[in-house]
Design a protein around this motif. Structure first.
Motif, PDB file in Angstrom:
ATOM      1  N   VAL A  90       0.836  -1.206   0.000  1.00 53.28           N
ATOM      2  CA  VAL A  90       0.000   0.000   0.000  1.00 53.28           C
ATOM      3  C   VAL A  90       0.871   1.256   0.000  1.00 53.28           C
ATOM      4  O   VAL A  90       0.699   2.151  -0.831  1.00 53.28           O
ATOM      5  N   ALA A  91       1.820   1.320   0.931  1.00 57.44           N
ATOM      6  CA  ALA A  91       2.512   2.581   1.216  1.00 57.44           C
ATOM      7  C   ALA A  91       3.618   2.886   0.205  1.00 57.44           C
ATOM      8  O   ALA A  91       4.046   4.040   0.103  1.00 57.44           O
ATOM      9  N   CYS A  92       4.092   1.881  -0.528  1.00 56.80           N
ATOM     10  CA  CYS A  92       5.080   2.131  -1.585  1.00 56.80           C
ATOM     11  C   CYS A  92       4.436   2.072  -2.968  1.00 56.80           C
ATOM     12  O   CYS A  92       4.712   2.928  -3.803  1.00 56.80           O
ATOM     13  N   ASP A  93       3.602   1.080  -3.219  1.00 51.82           N
ATOM     14  CA  ASP A  93       3.220   0.799  -4.604  1.00 51.82           C
ATOM     15  C   ASP A  93       1.807   1.203  -4.979  1.00 51.82           C
ATOM     16  O   ASP A  93       1.402   1.035  -6.128  1.00 51.82           O
ATOM     17  N   ILE A  94       1.024   1.692  -4.051  1.00 54.09           N
ATOM     18  CA  ILE A  94      -0.288   2.258  -4.415  1.00 54.09           C
ATOM     19  C   ILE A  94      -0.306   3.753  -4.102  1.00 54.09           C
ATOM     20  O   ILE A  94      -0.412   4.587  -4.990  1.00 54.09           O
ATOM     21  N   HIS A  95      -0.192   4.076  -2.820  1.00 49.98           N
ATOM     22  CA  HIS A  95      -0.507   5.436  -2.397  1.00 49.98           C
ATOM     23  C   HIS A  95       0.380   6.540  -2.998  1.00 49.98           C
ATOM     24  O   HIS A  95      -0.140   7.583  -3.419  1.00 49.98           O
ATOM     25  N   PRO A  96       1.720   6.353  -3.058  1.00 47.38           N
ATOM     26  CA  PRO A  96       2.529   7.472  -3.564  1.00 47.38           C
ATOM     27  C   PRO A  96       2.212   7.846  -5.013  1.00 47.38           C
ATOM     28  O   PRO A  96       2.440   8.976  -5.434  1.00 47.38           O
ATOM     29  N   LEU A  97       1.683   6.878  -5.771  1.00 47.99           N
ATOM     30  CA  LEU A  97       1.321   7.164  -7.161  1.00 47.99           C
ATOM     31  C   LEU A  97       0.088   8.043  -7.254  1.00 47.99           C
ATOM     32  O   LEU A  97      -0.142   8.695  -8.278  1.00 47.99           O
ATOM     33  N   ASN A  98      -0.702   8.049  -6.214  1.00 40.26           N
ATOM     34  CA  ASN A  98      -2.004   8.717  -6.239  1.00 40.26           C
ATOM     35  C   ASN A  98      -2.072   9.915  -5.304  1.00 40.26           C
ATOM     36  O   ASN A  98      -3.137  10.470  -5.076  1.00 40.26           O
ATOM     37  N   ASN A  99      -0.929  10.268  -4.781  1.00 39.04           N
ATOM     38  CA  ASN A  99      -0.819  11.351  -3.824  1.00 39.04           C
ATOM     39  C   ASN A  99      -1.226  12.691  -4.443  1.00 39.04           C
ATOM     40  O   ASN A  99      -1.169  12.856  -5.661  1.00 39.04           O
ATOM     41  N   LEU A 100      -1.609  13.619  -3.576  1.00 40.60           N
ATOM     42  CA  LEU A 100      -2.007  14.956  -4.033  1.00 40.60           C
ATOM     43  C   LEU A 100      -0.984  15.586  -4.965  1.00 40.60           C
ATOM     44  O   LEU A 100      -1.335  16.144  -6.005  1.00 40.60           O
ATOM     45  N   ARG A 101       0.308  15.497  -4.609  1.00 41.95           N
ATOM     46  CA  ARG A 101       1.307  16.200  -5.426  1.00 41.95           C
ATOM     47  C   ARG A 101       1.387  15.623  -6.836  1.00 41.95           C
ATOM     48  O   ARG A 101       1.668  16.347  -7.795  1.00 41.95           O
ATOM     49  N   ILE A 102       1.121  14.317  -6.975  1.00 37.94           N
ATOM     50  CA  ILE A 102       1.139  13.695  -8.300  1.00 37.94           C
ATOM     51  C   ILE A 102      -0.070  14.173  -9.116  1.00 37.94           C
ATOM     52  O   ILE A 102       0.064  14.566 -10.277  1.00 37.94           O
TER      53      ILE A 102
END
Lengths: 224, 224
Positions: free
Chosen positions: B105-117
């Protein structure tokens, strides 16, 4: 727990590279099982590997019949299972710092620049190559600026990210520097990262783990 | 180590939500310092917060004068510093499984969908909103399919991701399910995740940590 350690790896995968460094630092005999991420549409998508790792990502570690996934989980597992030659510092505070630096790379830089993302931009969104490469540099530069500011002028930083012994943070940082160079990031902006990278690459443990020194790396063609 | 625990949080940040659950599960009294990620161009980019967290991301934990960054590093720090009410299982193998699910979750899902992205896609690449939302769903669906296959029919899975006690894996999974629903992902594809989500949300610890129950959540307008 006894049993052979087998790392499913691809020479150029920076997540696998992290674990290769950890295995070397901890002096753990192991086998490398190469998973070619590009051949035949990507061996990681084949049935055999998918059964081992449903994310279809490298690395995976087998320890006897146990299957451990995710590079940072693998490094922590190795540390807990084989406490000699530690790659984690002794106090909760220092471990938190090592984990934070590791995750700044492993959560907030690398997954954005992973092969599957760049393939999606190319094939799904038709993003031209120069913009794909600028994307890669963007997240490395933002992430490295933050890592640099945590490392520079910090009394916890020594020869390595945390003190004078290499840790999981260095296992994560050095492969990311390799990627940064590959994509033309100007590393002189990050003098502390550059210094730590230089120090690490002097060590045989880091050298043995380098992409070019892997059994599945393509042969280097001698200049004519 | 004594000292007040202060979590820098934003009600809708799923990384902060993970730590809020961990603090509740461990029954640790704490203060919430709200960082508004949208107001005035984002308070996380202001000088005060940037000094605390050079990544300009939430969450950050202060424990007395100590500053801990990165949600999973914070959860592991809390576990090591306050071992009562554990959120990690007892064996290296089980901890590796909890960490792997957390990192999926914390490496391979969420960072891709983060606000800054999403902000970069909107403002940098002019990606239309439907394609941005399809991007978010794509990585949740791929990631959840892998998590589901690790959870389903696995004897390690119990009422929660790992056995019958909530762990760091649940701290990560439940906020990601919240995001999935927000973006219209059909959760019936992932029956084990759905079952664990339902079980967690029955618990006051998870309920107190929900975005809508945060002091900085916008007031719900009563229907006229």
């Amino acid at each position: 727990m006894n049993g052979t350690l087998t790392l499913y790896s691809y020479w150029r995968s920076s997540a696998a590279y992290r674990v290769r460094i950890g295995l070397q630092l901890k002096r753990l005999p192991h086998e490398i099982a190469a998973v070619h991420l590009l051949r035949d549409g990507g061996e990681q998508h084949g049935e055999a590997y998918q059964a081992l790792n449903p994310q279809e990502l490298v690395p995976t570690l087998k320890h006897g019949q146990r299957v451990i996934r995710q590079s940072l989980a693998i490094l922590e597992y190795l540390e807990e299972t084989f406490p000699d030659q530690p790659i984690m510092p002794a106090t909760a505070r220092d471990r938190a710092r090592v984990r934070a630096i590791s995750q700044m790379v492993a959560c907030d830089i690398h997954p954005l620049n992973n092969l599957r993302i760049l393939q999606f931009f190319e094939n799904g969104w038709n993003v031209p190559q120069p913009e794909r490469e600028a994307w890669v540099r963007r997240w490395i530069q933002l992430g490295f600026a933050a890592v640099e500011s945590l490392l520079a002028d910090n009394p916890s930083t020594g020869e390595f990210c945390e003190g004078d012994l290499p840790s999981m943070a260095d296992c994560c940082l050095i492969p990311q520097v390799y990627n940064a160079r590959r994509f033309g990031v100007d590393m002189s902006e990050y003098p502390t990262i550059e210094r730590i990278d230089r120090r690490c690459l002097e060590m045989p443990e880091f050298d043995l783990a380098r992409p070019e020194n892997q059994p599945d790396a393509p042969p280097v063609t001698a200049p004519a």
